[in-house]
Each structure stands twice: as structure tokens, then as C-alpha cells.
Design an enzyme around this catalytic site. Structure first.
Site, PDB file in Angstrom:
ATOM      1  N   LYS A  94      42.469  87.076  23.944  1.00 47.59           N
ATOM      2  CA  LYS A  94      41.465  88.076  24.323  1.00 47.59           C
ATOM      3  C   LYS A  94      40.289  87.343  24.930  1.00 47.59           C
ATOM      4  O   LYS A  94      39.800  86.362  24.383  1.00 47.59           O
ATOM      5  CB  LYS A  94      41.015  88.834  23.058  1.00 47.59           C
ATOM      6  CG  LYS A  94      39.978  89.893  23.324  1.00 47.59           C
ATOM      7  CD  LYS A  94      40.614  91.246  23.527  1.00 47.59           C
ATOM      8  CE  LYS A  94      39.690  92.261  24.153  1.00 47.59           C
ATOM      9  NZ  LYS A  94      39.596  92.213  25.620  1.00 47.59           N
ATOM     10  N   LYS A 118      34.524  82.367  18.860  1.00 46.83           N
ATOM     11  CA  LYS A 118      33.777  83.638  18.825  1.00 46.83           C
ATOM     12  C   LYS A 118      34.654  84.758  18.276  1.00 46.83           C
ATOM     13  O   LYS A 118      34.234  85.515  17.402  1.00 46.83           O
ATOM     14  CB  LYS A 118      33.339  83.981  20.249  1.00 46.83           C
ATOM     15  CG  LYS A 118      32.512  85.241  20.356  1.00 46.83           C
ATOM     16  CD  LYS A 118      32.354  85.719  21.784  1.00 46.83           C
ATOM     17  CE  LYS A 118      31.789  84.620  22.672  1.00 46.83           C
ATOM     18  NZ  LYS A 118      31.410  85.156  23.994  1.00 46.83           N
ATOM     19  N   LYS A 130      40.365  83.172  28.626  1.00 44.28           N
ATOM     20  CA  LYS A 130      39.386  83.523  29.669  1.00 44.28           C
ATOM     21  C   LYS A 130      40.096  83.430  31.006  1.00 44.28           C
ATOM     22  O   LYS A 130      41.043  82.664  31.161  1.00 44.28           O
ATOM     23  CB  LYS A 130      38.201  82.541  29.642  1.00 44.28           C
ATOM     24  CG  LYS A 130      36.962  83.094  30.288  1.00 44.28           C
ATOM     25  CD  LYS A 130      36.206  84.028  29.355  1.00 44.28           C
ATOM     26  CE  LYS A 130      35.035  84.677  30.045  1.00 44.28           C
ATOM     27  NZ  LYS A 130      34.189  85.410  29.098  1.00 44.28           N
ATOM     28  N   GLY A 169      35.899  92.402  30.970  1.00 43.08           N
ATOM     29  CA  GLY A 169      34.970  92.007  32.031  1.00 43.08           C
ATOM     30  C   GLY A 169      34.168  90.765  31.664  1.00 43.08           C
ATOM     31  O   GLY A 169      34.225  90.265  30.536  1.00 43.08           O
ATOM     32  N   ASP A 170      33.450  90.253  32.619  1.00 45.79           N
ATOM     33  CA  ASP A 170      32.501  89.147  32.432  1.00 45.79           C
ATOM     34  C   ASP A 170      31.650  89.160  33.706  1.00 45.79           C
ATOM     35  O   ASP A 170      31.567  90.196  34.391  1.00 45.79           O
ATOM     36  CB  ASP A 170      33.244  87.809  32.242  1.00 45.79           C
ATOM     37  CG  ASP A 170      32.320  86.672  31.785  1.00 45.79           C
ATOM     38  OD1 ASP A 170      31.921  86.657  30.612  1.00 45.79           O
ATOM     39  OD2 ASP A 170      31.971  85.815  32.609  1.00 45.79           O
ATOM     40  N   THR A 213      27.489  94.190  24.134  1.00 45.30           N
ATOM     41  CA  THR A 213      27.048  92.783  24.072  1.00 45.30           C
ATOM     42  C   THR A 213      25.528  92.719  23.912  1.00 45.30           C
ATOM     43  O   THR A 213      25.008  91.994  23.046  1.00 45.30           O
ATOM     44  CB  THR A 213      27.510  92.012  25.318  1.00 45.30           C
ATOM     45  OG1 THR A 213      28.903  92.243  25.510  1.00 45.30           O
ATOM     46  CG2 THR A 213      27.266  90.521  25.163  1.00 45.30           C
ATOM     47  N   ASN A 244      25.126  93.297  33.120  1.00 46.17           N
ATOM     48  CA  ASN A 244      25.511  94.120  31.973  1.00 46.17           C
ATOM     49  C   ASN A 244      24.805  93.698  30.686  1.00 46.17           C
ATOM     50  O   ASN A 244      24.186  94.519  29.997  1.00 46.17           O
ATOM     51  CB  ASN A 244      27.040  94.049  31.802  1.00 46.17           C
ATOM     52  CG  ASN A 244      27.498  94.707  30.522  1.00 46.17           C
ATOM     53  OD1 ASN A 244      27.620  94.060  29.486  1.00 46.17           O
ATOM     54  ND2 ASN A 244      27.716  95.999  30.562  1.00 46.17           N
TER      55      ASN A 244
HETATM   56  P1  NDP Z   1      26.975  90.375  35.230  1.00 49.29           P
HETATM   57  O1  NDP Z   1      27.775  89.956  36.391  1.00 49.29           O
HETATM   58  O2  NDP Z   1      26.891  91.820  34.884  1.00 49.29           O
HETATM   59  O3  NDP Z   1      25.487  89.816  35.357  1.00 49.29           O
HETATM   60  C1  NDP Z   1      25.238  88.456  35.486  1.00 49.29           C
HETATM   61  C2  NDP Z   1      23.760  88.266  35.759  1.00 49.29           C
HETATM   62  O4  NDP Z   1      23.463  86.886  35.679  1.00 49.29           O
HETATM   63  C3  NDP Z   1      23.354  88.723  37.131  1.00 49.29           C
HETATM   64  O5  NDP Z   1      22.034  89.175  37.107  1.00 49.29           O
HETATM   65  C4  NDP Z   1      23.505  87.443  37.941  1.00 49.29           C
HETATM   66  O6  NDP Z   1      22.709  87.389  39.113  1.00 49.29           O
HETATM   67  C5  NDP Z   1      23.013  86.419  36.952  1.00 49.29           C
HETATM   68  N1  NDP Z   1      23.630  85.133  37.271  1.00 49.29           N
HETATM   69  C6  NDP Z   1      24.951  84.863  37.407  1.00 49.29           C
HETATM   70  N2  NDP Z   1      25.124  83.570  37.746  1.00 49.29           N
HETATM   71  C7  NDP Z   1      23.886  83.042  37.824  1.00 49.29           C
HETATM   72  C8  NDP Z   1      23.401  81.752  38.123  1.00 49.29           C
HETATM   73  N3  NDP Z   1      24.235  80.750  38.435  1.00 49.29           N
HETATM   74  N4  NDP Z   1      22.045  81.551  38.085  1.00 49.29           N
HETATM   75  C9  NDP Z   1      21.197  82.572  37.785  1.00 49.29           C
HETATM   76  N5  NDP Z   1      21.608  83.817  37.503  1.00 49.29           N
HETATM   77  C10 NDP Z   1      22.927  84.042  37.521  1.00 49.29           C
HETATM   78  O7  NDP Z   1      27.554  89.543  33.980  1.00 49.29           O
HETATM   79  P2  NDP Z   1      27.378  89.823  32.411  1.00 49.29           P
HETATM   80  O8  NDP Z   1      26.053  90.423  32.154  1.00 49.29           O
HETATM   81  O9  NDP Z   1      28.602  90.500  31.949  1.00 49.29           O
HETATM   82  O10 NDP Z   1      27.445  88.334  31.827  1.00 49.29           O
HETATM   83  C11 NDP Z   1      26.278  87.527  31.659  1.00 49.29           C
HETATM   84  C12 NDP Z   1      26.569  86.418  30.663  1.00 49.29           C
HETATM   85  O11 NDP Z   1      26.969  87.005  29.414  1.00 49.29           O
HETATM   86  C13 NDP Z   1      27.707  85.464  31.042  1.00 49.29           C
HETATM   87  O12 NDP Z   1      27.431  84.186  30.526  1.00 49.29           O
HETATM   88  C14 NDP Z   1      28.907  86.052  30.297  1.00 49.29           C
HETATM   89  O13 NDP Z   1      29.918  85.089  30.063  1.00 49.29           O
HETATM   90  C15 NDP Z   1      28.226  86.477  29.010  1.00 49.29           C
HETATM   91  N6  NDP Z   1      28.932  87.480  28.217  1.00 49.29           N
HETATM   92  C16 NDP Z   1      29.252  88.697  28.750  1.00 49.29           C
HETATM   93  C17 NDP Z   1      29.884  89.630  27.965  1.00 49.29           C
HETATM   94  C18 NDP Z   1      30.167  91.016  28.448  1.00 49.29           C
HETATM   95  O14 NDP Z   1      30.557  91.841  27.630  1.00 49.29           O
HETATM   96  N7  NDP Z   1      29.967  91.331  29.719  1.00 49.29           N
HETATM   97  C19 NDP Z   1      30.297  89.329  26.578  1.00 49.29           C
HETATM   98  C20 NDP Z   1      29.814  88.043  26.095  1.00 49.29           C
HETATM   99  C21 NDP Z   1      29.192  87.161  26.917  1.00 49.29           C
HETATM  100  P3  NDP Z   1      23.371  87.518  40.575  1.00 49.29           P
HETATM  101  O15 NDP Z   1      23.550  88.989  40.780  1.00 49.29           O
HETATM  102  O16 NDP Z   1      22.378  86.903  41.468  1.00 49.29           O
HETATM  103  O17 NDP Z   1      24.677  86.780  40.534  1.00 49.29           O
END
Ligand code: NDP
Length: 451
Positions: A94, A118, A130, A169-170, A213, A244
Site C-alpha cells: 500500500k 508508517k 510507492k 495519490g501523492d 492527511t 492536498n
Molecule cells: P500535492 O501535489 O497535492 O501538493 C504538493 C505541494 O507541494 C504543491 O503545492 C507543490 O507545489 C509543492 N511542491 C512539490 N514539490 C516541491 C518542491 N520540490 N519544492 C517546493 N514545493 C514543492 O501533493 P500532496 O499534498 O499530496 O503531498 C505533499 C507531501 O505530503 C508529499 O511529501 C507527500 O509524499 C506527502 N504525503 C501525502 C499524502 C496524501 O495523502 N496526499 C499522505 C502522506 C504524505 P507545485 O505546485 O509548485 O509543484
């Protein structure tokens, strides 16, 4: 670490680096876990003899595949797809799927490794995996994203299934992408199962999965703050990211009485000294999720806010920081800036957003600090709840899912305290999370023999 443990740790890491050359994010994630669990392994020599940590650090399976697709101009594009299936010892694999230009094998392996611990922490029966691609959804039309997702799934479908591997998603993969991926999976398999999570509510999704999350992060941070007699009420909060996790972390922190003053994306951050409110949040949801706009547009809409291009928000004075964007977004200088600005609590919403040097700064300063594998586990936990609902073909109410999420975050916090409490009474959440997750996975591996 005593001499013997240090020797075991050094030899283990030397082997990891030799076997996985150039994979710096993977080395970083493995090193952090190994440093926490090495003393436990030395105290339990059968784990050393059975090479349990060595086996967890070697994924059960890695699938790398070509993803050809056609853009709107009729040009053929080629991306690379990945699925790293790290461990299925406590349940089906997962873990999320990430679409981002930076995706490579090292990042996929680090995320799958982290996910294994996790998922063990969530108390639910889920293994760790992943996946993703170096496809960049930014600026692509809906039709291009759909064609890409269909091509990606045309290979992935043969490696996943509701009892085998359940992706979610991620970064870069939200409701739209899960829809296209699920549609193609269903078509290829000719079956309707819960093989992906994060689905739409009308077609098997769970209530509260989009929020889980970010909300879970705030529930976990609430427990952390409570250990020092504090809460979100009246606190100033810095959030990074605008996707997200960031959106729902900001919303929940605000609803718990905090003033959330920043959001960011990879181009810069906005600082709103008045703090977010429900109307501003509604605008952010629309901007990011419907129009797929950039966070700088927030400052154009709300002139009291200021946009800082090319910068990260860590210099902003705050009580609490919730990094919710990506790995290694807080370096040593960022961590020092947070401490200088009065930050008392860092709870990670993203996966591995703090570099090892940054973590050291937080721990030396004695502030509350939790690693993502503990504090962001609410997302995958609620995916686990989506799998349960799909299995019994039922829909739980929002209140029921929220109650489960609350309990799970509370249980994860309790596990961190159990395994991470230091003699001075403070909690080392890194040690606690790594040990609690490791012991569960390691014991299951011992029970199941050399497979
Ligand atoms: P999204 O794609 O919805 O959002 C990611 C955000 O982070 C965007 O605002 C993006 O900006 C920014 N971002 C991405 N890459 C970079 C970078 N290199 N430098 C600066 N900003 C960046 O992703 P999520 O919110 O789903 O995921 C965010 C984090 O949370 C990740 O680390 C993910 O692995 C983790 N996570 C997510 C979960 C989930 O349920 N979605 C669960 C657990 C962890 P831009 O639009 O400019 O790319």
C-alpha cells in the site's frame, strides 16, 4: 551508540551505499531508521542473524516500465513508470503514486521504505510500496493527463489488485488522476474492486479521505502539544505547500483556533499577517483544485498578503511549523530560522521534509519534532479504512471515519511515546516511530520464515 552497535550500523550502511549507488534519498531514509533500531537489533541477536533490516531495505520487487503517450499536438512522449513493492509481510502493498518531474528510483525507494514503517504504525494490515513517474502534470490539459494515466495503468494493472497492492495519490496525483487510473484499471480487469484508494465518493471512495492527511497531522500535533500543556489555540502556524496535505492541514489548524500565515508552492510562498479564514480557504481550494493556479495569485486577491518568489517560509516567526510540500524542504539554515523565529513544534505533513541536519537542530533546541511517518500517517490510515469499506461494500459516515482517524493518530502518538520516551521525560518521536514500526514488521518477518 556503543562500539559494537556502531560497528554493526557502519557495516550495514556501507553495504546499503555499495548496493544502491547514488541513491541519496534512499540512503538518507535508511540511515535514519537504522540509527534508531540498531541498538534494538543488537539486543535481539536473532534479528541480526536473520538479517531482518537488510531484508526490509531490499524491496521485495521493483517494477520499472515505459509509459508512452501522445500530447495534444500529436507528439509522442515517453516517461518512466515505477512501482517499488517494499514489504507485504503485514498486508497487501500500500502506498501512493507520485507524478513529478523529480521522480527517480532513489525517491521511489525511499518513499516505499518509509511507507513500510508508517503503515505498520497505523495498526492496520498494510504492507509498504510507492510508485510514480517523472511525468509532470503541470500545464498539461485534462486530456493529456487522462492519456498519460491510461498508458501508465496499462502496464501497472498486472502488478496490483485489492489483495496484492493498492495504490493511492501523492504529489501530482489527486482525485482527477485517481479517477483516470481507476477507470482504466476497471476496464482492463473487468471488475469493480477497491484496488485504488482516494476514489470519488460516488464510486467507492471514503468520506474524509481528501482531508485525512492534513487533519490527521493536526490531530497528531495536538497530542504532541498536549505533552507540554499546549494546544493550537492562539498559535501562529507556518504551512508549506498548497496541495492536498497543506490545504487540509491549514484548514484544520485554523479551525482549532490557530492563525495560519503562510502557504507555498515550488515558486515561492505567501505571507498573510491576518491569517487564513474560511473565505480565504475556499478561495485556495478553488484556485488550486479547480483552476490549478499558482499560490502567488493569493497575494493578488488579498492585498494584505505578500508574495515572496523563490523563497521558503521558514523565516516567518511562528509557534508551529507544518511542512507539507516535499522531501528535504527544510535544511539546516531553514531549521535555524524557525528556531530563531520562536517555533516550538515541527510536525511533518510531507515525507522526509527535514534534512538530517535540520532534525539535529530541532532536537538540540529541545522543541517538539515529529517525523512524517508518524504525523502524516492519517492519509494512508484512511485509505486503509476505504479498503475496509470497499470489502464490505459499505459507506461509513464522516463522523465514523473521523472517529477512526482520531483514534489511529492517538494510538500512533502513544506508540511513539512508548518507544521514544527519554530518561528526562521528553519524547524522541523519530526513535519512537522507527522502533514501533520496525518491531511490528520484524516480528512478522521472523514468524513467516525466510521468504
Ligand atoms: P500535492 O501535489 O497535492 O501538493 C504538493 C505541494 O507541494 C504543491 O503545492 C507543490 O507545489 C509543492 N511542491 C512539490 N514539490 C516541491 C518542491 N520540490 N519544492 C517546493 N514545493 C514543492 O501533493 P500532496 O499534498 O499530496 O503531498 C505533499 C507531501 O505530503 C508529499 O511529501 C507527500 O509524499 C506527502 N504525503 C501525502 C499524502 C496524501 O495523502 N496526499 C499522505 C502522506 C504524505 P507545485 O505546485 O509548485 O509543484
Amino acid at each position: 551508540m556503543d562500539k559494537f552497535t556502531q560497528k554493526y550500523f557502519d557495516a550495514f550502511m556501507a553495504d546499503i551505499i555499495a548496493r544502491n549507488p547514488g541513491e541519496k534519498e534512499f540512503h538518507q531514509a535508511v540511515r535514519e531508521v537504522a540509527a534508531s533500531v540498531a541498538p534494538y537489533i543488537v539486543e535481539h541477536p536473532h534479528l541480526m542473524d536473520l538479517k531482518v533490516l537488510e531484508r526490509i531495505a531490499e524491496p521485495e520487487r521493483i517494477i520499472i516500465f515505459r509509459v508512452p503517450w501522445m500530447d495534444d499536438n500529436g507528439e509522442v512522449r515517453v516517461n518512466r513508470g515505477f512501482r517499488v513493492q517494499c514489504s507485504s509481510v503485514i498486508g497487501p502493498y500500500k502506498g501512493g503514486i507520485r507524478f513529478h518531474a523529480s521522480v527517480n528510483l532513489s525517491i521511489m525507494k525511499f518513499l516505499a521504505f518509509e511507507q513500510t514503517f508508517k503503515n505498520a504504525l497505523t495498526t492496520l494490515p498494510m504492507g509498504g510500496a510507492k510508485g510514480g513517474s517523472d511525468f509532470n502534470p503541470r500545464g498539461k490539459s485534462d486530456a493529456e493527463v487522462m492519456r498519460f494515466c491510461q498508458s501508465f495503468m496499462t502496464e501497472l494493472f498486472r502488478h496490483i489488485g485489492q489483495d496484492t497492492d493498492v495504490p493511492a495519490g501523492d504529489i501530482g496525483v489527486g482525485g482527477r488522476e485517481i479517477g483516470y487510473l481507476f477507470g482504466q484499471y476497471r476496464r482492463l480487469r473487468d471488475e469493480f474492486t477497491g484496488t485504488l484508494t482516494g476514489k470519488g465518493l460516488n464510486w467507492g471512495g471514503s468520506r474524509l479521505r481528501p482531508e485525512a492527511t492534513g487533519y490527521g497531522l493536526c490531530y497528531f500535533a495536538t497530542e504532541m502539544l498536549a505533552t507540554r500543556g499546549q494546544s493550537f489555540e492562539g498559535k501562529t502556524v507556518v504551512v508549506s505547500g498548497a496541495g492536498n496535505v497543506a490545504q487540509y492541514a491549514a484548514q484544520k489548524a485554523m479551525r482549532l483556533g490557530a492563525k495560519v500565515v503562510t502557504l507555498s508552492d515550488s515558486d515561492g510562498y505567501i505571507y498573510d499577517p491576518d491569517g487564513l479564514d474560511e473565505d480565504k480557504m475556499a478561495y485556495v481550494f478553488e484556485l488550486k483544485n479547480i483552476y490549478r493556479g499558482r499560490i502567488k495569485e493569493y497575494a493578488a486577491k488579498y492585498p494584505t498578503a505578500k508574495y515572496f518568489p523563490g523563497e521558503k517560509p521558514w523565516k516567518t516567526p511562528c509557534d508551529i511549523a507544518l511542512p507539507c510540500a516535499t522531501q528535504n524542504e527544510i535544511d539546516e539554515a531553514g531549521a535555524r530560522a524557525l528556531i530563531a523565529g520562536g517555533c516550538q513544534c515541527v510536525a511533518e505533513g510531507a515525507n522526509m521534509p527535514s534534512t538530517p541536519e535540520a532534525i539535529q537542530v530541532f532536537q538540540d533546541a529541545g522543541i517538539l519534532y515529529s517525523p512524517g511517518k508518524a504525523s502524516n500517517a492519517g492519509g494512508v490510515a484512511t485509505s486503509g479504512l476505504e479498503m475496509s469499506q470497499n470489502s464490505v461494500r459499505q459507506h461509513w459516515t464522516r463522523e465514523e471515519v473521523d472517529a477512526h482517524l482520531h483514534r489511529i493518530m492517538s494510538d500512533i502518538h502513544a506508540a511513539c511515546v512508548k518507544y521514544g520516551k527519554e530518561p528526562d521525560g521528553t519524547v524522541n518521536y523519530v526513535k519512537g516511530a522507527n522502533l514501533a514500526g520496525f518491531i511490528k514488521v520484524a516480528d512478522a518477518m521472523v514468524d513467516q520464515g525466510l521468504v
